[in-house]
Motif scaffolding. Structure first.
Motif, PDB file in Angstrom:
ATOM      1  N   PRO A  33       0.829  -1.215   0.000  1.00 38.15           N
ATOM      2  CA  PRO A  33       0.000   0.000   0.000  1.00 38.15           C
ATOM      3  C   PRO A  33       0.858   1.259   0.000  1.00 38.15           C
ATOM      4  CG  PRO A  33      -0.811  -1.581   1.605  1.00 38.15           C
ATOM      5  CD  PRO A  33       0.484  -2.121   1.103  1.00 38.15           C
ATOM      6  N   ASN A  34       0.276   2.340  -0.478  1.00 42.41           N
ATOM      7  CA  ASN A  34       0.994   3.605  -0.535  1.00 42.41           C
ATOM      8  C   ASN A  34       1.330   4.103   0.861  1.00 42.41           C
ATOM      9  OD1 ASN A  34       0.796   3.620  -3.349  1.00 42.41           O
ATOM     10  ND2 ASN A  34      -1.189   4.671  -3.297  1.00 42.41           N
ATOM     11  N   THR A  44       2.334  -3.605   7.352  1.00 41.87           N
ATOM     12  CA  THR A  44       1.288  -3.618   6.333  1.00 41.87           C
ATOM     13  C   THR A  44       0.901  -5.010   5.858  1.00 41.87           C
ATOM     14  OG1 THR A  44       2.982  -3.343   4.621  1.00 41.87           O
ATOM     15  CG2 THR A  44       1.943  -1.343   5.477  1.00 41.87           C
ATOM     16  N   ASN A 182       5.162   1.269   6.943  1.00 46.12           N
ATOM     17  CA  ASN A 182       4.599   2.528   6.463  1.00 46.12           C
ATOM     18  C   ASN A 182       4.358   3.481   7.619  1.00 46.12           C
ATOM     19  OD1 ASN A 182       4.650   1.622   3.862  1.00 46.12           O
ATOM     20  ND2 ASN A 182       2.432   1.489   3.605  1.00 46.12           N
ATOM     21  N   ASP A 214      -6.564  -7.195   1.654  1.00 41.94           N
ATOM     22  CA  ASP A 214      -6.353  -7.959   0.426  1.00 41.94           C
ATOM     23  C   ASP A 214      -5.735  -9.302   0.782  1.00 41.94           C
ATOM     24  OD1 ASP A 214      -7.266  -5.711  -0.836  1.00 41.94           O
ATOM     25  OD2 ASP A 214      -5.291  -5.054  -1.529  1.00 41.94           O
ATOM     26  N   ASN A 277     -10.260  -6.245  -0.895  1.00 41.75           N
ATOM     27  CA  ASN A 277     -11.277  -5.731   0.035  1.00 41.75           C
ATOM     28  C   ASN A 277     -12.125  -6.846   0.649  1.00 41.75           C
ATOM     29  OD1 ASN A 277     -10.456  -3.068  -0.483  1.00 41.75           O
ATOM     30  ND2 ASN A 277     -11.793  -2.932  -2.261  1.00 41.75           N
ATOM     31  N   THR A 336      -2.608  -8.421   3.349  1.00 42.00           N
ATOM     32  CA  THR A 336      -2.038  -7.075   3.306  1.00 42.00           C
ATOM     33  C   THR A 336      -3.132  -6.053   3.536  1.00 42.00           C
ATOM     34  OG1 THR A 336      -2.366  -6.824   0.914  1.00 42.00           O
ATOM     35  CG2 THR A 336      -0.307  -7.852   1.641  1.00 42.00           C
ATOM     36  N   LYS A 337      -2.696  -4.842   3.888  1.00 42.57           N
ATOM     37  CA  LYS A 337      -3.635  -3.727   3.952  1.00 42.57           C
ATOM     38  C   LYS A 337      -4.222  -3.480   2.569  1.00 42.57           C
ATOM     39  CE  LYS A 337      -2.611  -2.192   8.239  1.00 42.57           C
ATOM     40  NZ  LYS A 337      -3.560  -1.848   9.320  1.00 42.57           N
ATOM     41  N   ARG A 339      -5.027  -2.096  -0.814  1.00 40.75           N
ATOM     42  CA  ARG A 339      -4.358  -1.174  -1.730  1.00 40.75           C
ATOM     43  C   ARG A 339      -5.328  -0.152  -2.304  1.00 40.75           C
ATOM     44  NH1 ARG A 339      -1.676  -3.610  -6.505  1.00 40.75           N
ATOM     45  NH2 ARG A 339      -1.155  -1.424  -6.813  1.00 40.75           N
TER      46      ARG A 339
END
Length: 498
Positions: A33-34, A44, A182, A214, A277, A336-337, A339
């Motif tokens: 993720p950003n 993350t 992050n 995700d 999601n 993961t978190k 995206r």
């Protein structure tokens, strides 16, 4: 100009070509993720193992929907997520060709479980991985490496591995992955990662209930399949010559090759996929009875009665994910978190009931106590050697003395009936079989124990003999009497008259 008889879109998506077996046997994160420097430092990603599926009952709060203010039954997936261990820190610098790793800082000590990952055959190896690094380890060298990461790098990731030994699978080699840090500036990320070295990270510190994540993994493999099963093309008419589960025309004469868009037979399943999601309904803790709700006050764990099929019991922390996930049971999944988080309204979960009935059969009961209450507790058979059986008989002998069976007047029985063994004879025979040593662990000849034999013989002398009964296998005497009468009648006929 020709035309087709029916209009229809093409069968199968071309977005996942080539459809072949993946080389990545676990979920690989292609992009994290950003980063947002305004947030606090956090991890993350995480890794877990698929245990199975069940269903929940919850209230839907979705204004404008027909399900609003109604109950809905939804399928959920259970992922077992034991804590991960951080063993290293990696720094990346940006280049015109993407990220490039600058340096890596490892922890002072790695567990024996983690060292297994560096060998293909642990049994034949010398098990010397990281021994020289540990011998030359110093805090000054670690601080110099971390200072270099903080000065030149723009991306900081930690190296973590799962504790696969906690979930009782056949595999002993853990799964490693890099988890990006992050939030905050680079110096804060390095300090955050240094605090996690050689420590366990629970799943609650990475994700929260109600969060969307995700899931990356490998789908279930189905082997070599034809075009109807693999692409979903329409079957040909019944009278088609040489088969009907085919593609009728695979292309024109020129170009003289088969196009990549034409459906062909080949591998189906075992592909690398990413699901976006997926909502977390609940996070469970090891050893806690986390399946109790306001409407269902039964204290129970997430493991169904009899365990998850092809998996067993869930003993560590776990996640409850809405819907299904990729892969089969026991397969490792990467979490993961999100995206691309959705901007939809966050709907409250409101779980009213979690099903823990057995997944084999009809599933009548939710817990073992509920089943025992309905059927009653069955007596467990004696297990072990004859010594345990002799002790149980000795413990039951005083009860026989306190409540003797009422005696009945003896019946007249024929001399041909075999004698029935009495309770006293049974106790005498049991006394002769009482060993002093277990036959499982010793080959020595068995010797009777004197004290136990005396006790059994004393009980045998005081037990009243049972009332004899005629067994059912003894033949009746009526046919014999009828034969005697017939013989007498014949003798009377042969006798001459006087």
């Amino acid at each position: 100009m020709s035309h087709r008889k029916f209009e229809a879109p093409r069968h199968g998506s071309l977005g996942f070509l080539p459809r072949k077996r993946t080389k990545k046997h676990r979920g690989k994160v292609r992009s994290f993720p950003n980063d947002d420097a305004s947030k606090e430092c956090h991890l993350t990603a995480f890794m877990g193992y698929k245990a199975g599926m069940t269903h929940v009952l919850r209230d839907v709060e979705r204004p404008g929907s027909k399900l609003h203010k109604k109950e809905a039954v939804e399928a959920v997936t259970i992922l077992e997520t034991p804590p991960m261990v951080v063993v290293g820190i990696v720094g990346y610098i940006e280049t015109p060709r993407g990220l490039r790793s600058l340096t890596t800082a490892w922890a002072q000590s790695l567990s024996k479980e983690a060292v297994r990952r560096f060998y293909k055959n642990w049994y034949r190896s010398k098990c010397k991985a990281f021994t020289k690094y540990q011998a030359n380890y110093s805090e000054d060298n670690l601080n110099k490496t971390l200072a270099r990461i903080a000065k030149y790098c723009s991306v900081v990731r930690v190296i973590a591995h799962t504790q696969i030994g906690l979930i009782k699978l056949r595999q002993k080699k853990p799964h490693f992955m890099e988890v990006q840090v992050n939030g905050g500036d680079v110096a804060a990320k390095v300090a955050f990662a240094k605090e996690l070295l050689e420590k366990t990270v629970p799943v609650r510190s990475v994700f929260a209930e109600g969060e969307k994540i995700d899931i990356l993994g490998v789908t279930k493999g189905h082997g070599y399949k034809g075009v109807v099963n693999r692409w979903g093309v329409t079957r040909l008419p019944r009278k088609t010559h040489r088969g009907l589960r085919k593609v009728a025309c695979i292309g024109s004469w020129h170009p003289a090759r088969v196009g990549f868009t034409v459906a062909r037979a080949g591998q189906r399943g075992y592909h690398h996929r990413t699901e976006l999601n997926k909502k977390i309904y609940r996070i469970g803790t090891k050893g806690a009875l986390d399946c109790k709700t306001e409407q269902d006050l039964t204290e129970k764990s997430i493991t169904p009665l009899g365990g998850f099929p092809h998996y067993g019991s869930v003993r560590e922390d776990w996640l409850m994910i809405k819907g299904g996930t990729v892969g089969v049971k026991k397969r490792v999944l990467t979490l993961t978190k999100a995206r691309f988080p959705t901007a939809k309204r966050q709907e409250p979960i409101n779980i009213k009931f979690i099903d823990t009935a057995p997944k084999f059969g009809h599933g009548r009961f939710q817990t073992k106590a509920e089943k025992d209450k309905h059927f009653g507790v069955k007596a467990k058979p004696l297990r072990g050697c004859r010594r345990a059986a002799a002790r149980a008989a000795a413990a039951a002998a005083p009860r026989l003395l306190q409540s003797p069976t009422p005696t009945r007047p003896p019946r007249a029985r024929s001399a041909a009936l075999p004698p029935r063994p009495s309770a006293a004879g049974f106790l005498r025979a049991l006394a002769s079989l009482c060993p002093t040593e277990c036959t499982r662990h010793s080959r020595a000849p068995l010797q009777p124990k004197p004290q136990l034999c005396r006790l059994l013989l004393a009980c045998a002398s005081s037990v009243a003999p049972p009332t004899p009964r005629r067994p059912s296998h003894v033949p009746s005497i009526r046919p014999l009497l009828s034969r005697q009468r017939q013989d007498g009648d014949r003798a009377a006929v042969r006798q001459p008259r006087r």
